[in-house]
Design an enzyme around this catalytic site. Sequence first.
Site, PDB file in Angstrom:
ATOM      1  N   LYS A 175      26.062  44.057   6.335  1.00 16.24           N
ATOM      2  CA  LYS A 175      25.147  44.177   7.469  1.00 16.24           C
ATOM      3  C   LYS A 175      24.103  43.081   7.292  1.00 16.24           C
ATOM      4  CE  LYS A 175      21.519  45.466   9.507  1.00 16.24           C
ATOM      5  NZ  LYS A 175      20.974  44.124   9.974  1.00 16.24           N
ATOM      6  N   GLY A 228      15.474  44.114   0.788  1.00 22.46           N
ATOM      7  CA  GLY A 228      14.633  44.184   1.893  1.00 22.46           C
ATOM      8  C   GLY A 228      13.148  44.562   1.660  1.00 22.46           C
ATOM      9  N   GLY A 233      13.668  49.967   2.646  1.00 21.95           N
ATOM     10  CA  GLY A 233      14.209  50.335   1.669  1.00 21.95           C
ATOM     11  C   GLY A 233      14.132  51.918   1.274  1.00 21.95           C
ATOM     12  N   GLU A 250      16.592  46.236  -3.814  1.00 24.57           N
ATOM     13  CA  GLU A 250      15.816  45.122  -4.500  1.00 24.57           C
ATOM     14  C   GLU A 250      14.719  44.875  -3.368  1.00 24.57           C
ATOM     15  OE1 GLU A 250      16.222  43.724  -7.144  1.00 24.57           O
ATOM     16  OE2 GLU A 250      18.181  43.926  -7.609  1.00 24.57           O
ATOM     17  N   CYS A 284      10.794  37.202  -2.510  1.00 20.96           N
ATOM     18  CA  CYS A 284      10.548  38.416  -3.301  1.00 20.96           C
ATOM     19  C   CYS A 284       9.845  38.343  -4.353  1.00 20.96           C
ATOM     20  CB  CYS A 284      11.581  39.285  -3.248  1.00 20.96           C
ATOM     21  SG  CYS A 284      12.801  38.639  -4.208  1.00 20.96           S
ATOM     22  N   GLU A 383       2.108  43.121  -0.020  1.00 21.64           N
ATOM     23  CA  GLU A 383       3.307  42.006   0.106  1.00 21.64           C
ATOM     24  C   GLU A 383       2.714  41.227   1.257  1.00 21.64           C
ATOM     25  OE1 GLU A 383       7.386  42.228   0.825  1.00 21.64           O
ATOM     26  OE2 GLU A 383       7.505  41.081  -1.081  1.00 21.64           O
TER      27      GLU A 383
HETATM   28  P1  NAD Z   1      13.676  44.377   6.257  1.00 16.78           P
HETATM   29  O1  NAD Z   1      13.429  45.478   5.199  1.00 16.78           O
HETATM   30  O2  NAD Z   1      12.873  44.279   7.633  1.00 16.78           O
HETATM   31  O3  NAD Z   1      15.031  44.269   6.289  1.00 16.78           O
HETATM   32  C1  NAD Z   1      16.067  44.070   5.515  1.00 16.78           C
HETATM   33  C2  NAD Z   1      17.590  44.783   6.075  1.00 16.78           C
HETATM   34  O4  NAD Z   1      17.428  45.733   6.255  1.00 16.78           O
HETATM   35  C3  NAD Z   1      18.104  43.769   7.330  1.00 16.78           C
HETATM   36  O5  NAD Z   1      19.241  43.675   7.330  1.00 16.78           O
HETATM   37  C4  NAD Z   1      17.658  44.966   8.307  1.00 16.78           C
HETATM   38  O6  NAD Z   1      18.260  44.861   9.657  1.00 16.78           O
HETATM   39  C5  NAD Z   1      17.951  46.141   7.584  1.00 16.78           C
HETATM   40  N1  NAD Z   1      17.230  47.427   8.141  1.00 16.78           N
HETATM   41  C6  NAD Z   1      15.895  47.705   8.446  1.00 16.78           C
HETATM   42  N2  NAD Z   1      15.866  48.834   8.884  1.00 16.78           N
HETATM   43  C7  NAD Z   1      16.927  49.567   8.350  1.00 16.78           C
HETATM   44  C8  NAD Z   1      17.257  51.029   8.324  1.00 16.78           C
HETATM   45  N3  NAD Z   1      16.194  51.873   8.768  1.00 16.78           N
HETATM   46  N4  NAD Z   1      18.276  51.332   7.655  1.00 16.78           N
HETATM   47  C9  NAD Z   1      19.159  50.459   7.446  1.00 16.78           C
HETATM   48  N5  NAD Z   1      18.871  49.044   7.263  1.00 16.78           N
HETATM   49  C10 NAD Z   1      17.722  48.778   7.801  1.00 16.78           C
HETATM   50  O7  NAD Z   1      13.253  42.955   5.457  1.00 16.78           O
HETATM   51  P2  NAD Z   1      13.126  41.521   5.908  1.00 16.78           P
HETATM   52  O8  NAD Z   1      11.871  41.452   6.717  1.00 16.78           O
HETATM   53  O9  NAD Z   1      14.519  41.363   6.302  1.00 16.78           O
HETATM   54  O10 NAD Z   1      13.205  40.737   4.352  1.00 16.78           O
HETATM   55  C11 NAD Z   1      11.731  40.500   3.801  1.00 16.78           C
HETATM   56  C12 NAD Z   1      11.619  41.605   2.756  1.00 16.78           C
HETATM   57  O11 NAD Z   1      12.741  41.683   1.747  1.00 16.78           O
HETATM   58  C13 NAD Z   1      10.356  41.447   1.959  1.00 16.78           C
HETATM   59  O12 NAD Z   1       9.834  42.747   1.743  1.00 16.78           O
HETATM   60  C14 NAD Z   1      10.906  40.935   0.684  1.00 16.78           C
HETATM   61  O13 NAD Z   1      10.182  41.118  -0.559  1.00 16.78           O
HETATM   62  C15 NAD Z   1      12.352  41.674   0.401  1.00 16.78           C
HETATM   63  N6  NAD Z   1      13.146  40.758  -0.630  1.00 16.78           N
HETATM   64  C16 NAD Z   1      13.497  41.479  -1.639  1.00 16.78           C
HETATM   65  C17 NAD Z   1      14.288  40.697  -2.718  1.00 16.78           C
HETATM   66  C18 NAD Z   1      14.598  41.003  -4.019  1.00 16.78           C
HETATM   67  O14 NAD Z   1      15.531  40.672  -4.613  1.00 16.78           O
HETATM   68  N7  NAD Z   1      13.595  42.014  -4.415  1.00 16.78           N
HETATM   69  C19 NAD Z   1      14.805  39.296  -2.262  1.00 16.78           C
HETATM   70  C20 NAD Z   1      14.492  38.951  -0.919  1.00 16.78           C
HETATM   71  C21 NAD Z   1      13.656  39.543   0.127  1.00 16.78           C
END
Ligand code: NAD
Length: 490
Positions: A175, A228, A233, A250, A284, A383
């Site tokens: 997804k 995410g 998370g 992550e 990230c 962040e």
């Molecule tokens: P997000 O957490 O909003 O979304 C990430 C994914 O999770 C998306 O596909 C979203 O649709 C899904 N999602 C959202 N709510 C959910 C739920 N309740 N159940 C299941 N899935 C759900 O993150 P974002 O805004 O897309 O990305 C930015 C974040 O990602 C930042 O906090 C960043 O630090 C993190 N990130 C971490 C890494 C790493 O390797 N540690 C790498 C890149 C980004």
Amino acid sequence: MPKYDLFIDGERHVPTSGAYYVSDDPYLCRPWAQIAQGNAADVEKAVAAAHRAFTSGRWPELTATQRGHLMWKVADLISANADRLAEIERRDNGKLASEVTVQVRYLADYFRYYAGLADKLQSHVLPTDKKGVFSYTKYQPKGVIGIITPWNSPLALTSWKLAPALAAGCTAVVKPSQFTSASMIELAELFTQAGFPPGVVNVVTGFGREVGEPLVEHPDIAHIGFTGGDLAGRKVYELAARGLKTVTLELGGKSPNIVFDDADLDQAVKGVVSGIFAASGQTCQAGSRLLVQRTIHDDFVQRLVEFISTAKMGDPALPDTQIGPIATRPQFEKILEYIEIARSEGARCVAGGNVRADLGGGQFIEPTIFTDVDNRMRIAQEEVFGPVLAVIPFTDEADAVRIGNDVQFGLAAGVWTKSLHRAMYMTDRLCAGTVWVNNYRATSFTSPFGGFKKSGIGRESGTEAIMEYLETKCVWISTDLDVPNPFIRR
Ligand code: NAD
């Protein structure tokens, strides 16, 4: 406008809802593609296809070497299609063409690395204290893996999970982020072209609640690989815990990039700038806290301000653009909110801080530097995920360690010094999954990546990552022809 369906059981599928939403080009701030809006019924179909592919047909019959051959084919197809896939990602998240092209080309090597690893995992013959038995471990794929990814590096962060999962023998339902789904649908088709059996790789696009949650909760999903933010998370972790599923998480970071007074300051300036302003800070591992030794604070800040004043902002498609737009509208607004928070907390904005409404559709924020930051301020603790650097002075090594570790996250850290002793002192004490010395941002398929503390659980990349997708089974074989009489005590 291109229209993207779901990808289930080796084919494109119209979503059950019949609905499509638009994906915006963040440079022009205009719709550029239509994406299928999946729901729980689509998740059900995709997991069923992945479960069928895991338990029957050709996939479970393949040897690890044969899985590796298929992965080599997909790697070659990624190489052949890299520029096209990169162009799609640029339209979706506004990343610089110069950066995203290199990133997507590199993914082929991720698949080649895990293709090679597939038949090189060795389990163990166990020494045992029992007579008449022979005991060993063997690894077995966990099953169907749910993969959930964010918008900043869609294909890269998917491949970090998918390549080791496939090498392990698992199947997957992906997804992608609702903001950047198109490239994943295109990638999924390459698996069919490479000869993967239908159902091994499936994609359900849509939103977190409607697709992500049913995917995590589905009883036939064995493991979740999630990248995410920490809010989503945490939700994923809670839902997975109800089904006693394993997870790789992550999450975010607030990484310190630490500059000592003995560092090569010209090199350190470049490392600090790339650490926070590459991808407009939407990474990230961004080095979003600059810890700089007091003795060089003013000089170093001045060098930074001068360096970024030359950065060219604009169209991410152009090869000489150095800073692109913010990928999504909500993220753009969130960054502006944090700039206001920093000002209201008393931090001093010494560079940037403004919107560049004159560029593209206006979703640009200047590279921004705040000094006079105290590590307890929100701008130092939370962040931002944008081009905003918080500068915090420190006195000596112990002070740098104290401030560096004084956050809830522990994803990465940078250290700039010419002293080997300082470098070793810092790398031993910093609580971070990755520590870079005299460089920042290097990652590779060979090297485990992941977070301490609230930055996540588990590791991606390297040989460690494949273990996230395997169960260890212990086998006991009797070498004694006589099974002992259970009623006679031994
Ligand atoms: P997000 O957490 O909003 O979304 C990430 C994914 O999770 C998306 O596909 C979203 O649709 C899904 N999602 C959202 N709510 C959910 C739920 N309740 N159940 C299941 N899935 C759900 O993150 P974002 O805004 O897309 O990305 C930015 C974040 O990602 C930042 O906090 C960043 O630090 C993190 N990130 C971490 C890494 C790493 O390797 N540690 C790498 C890149 C980004």
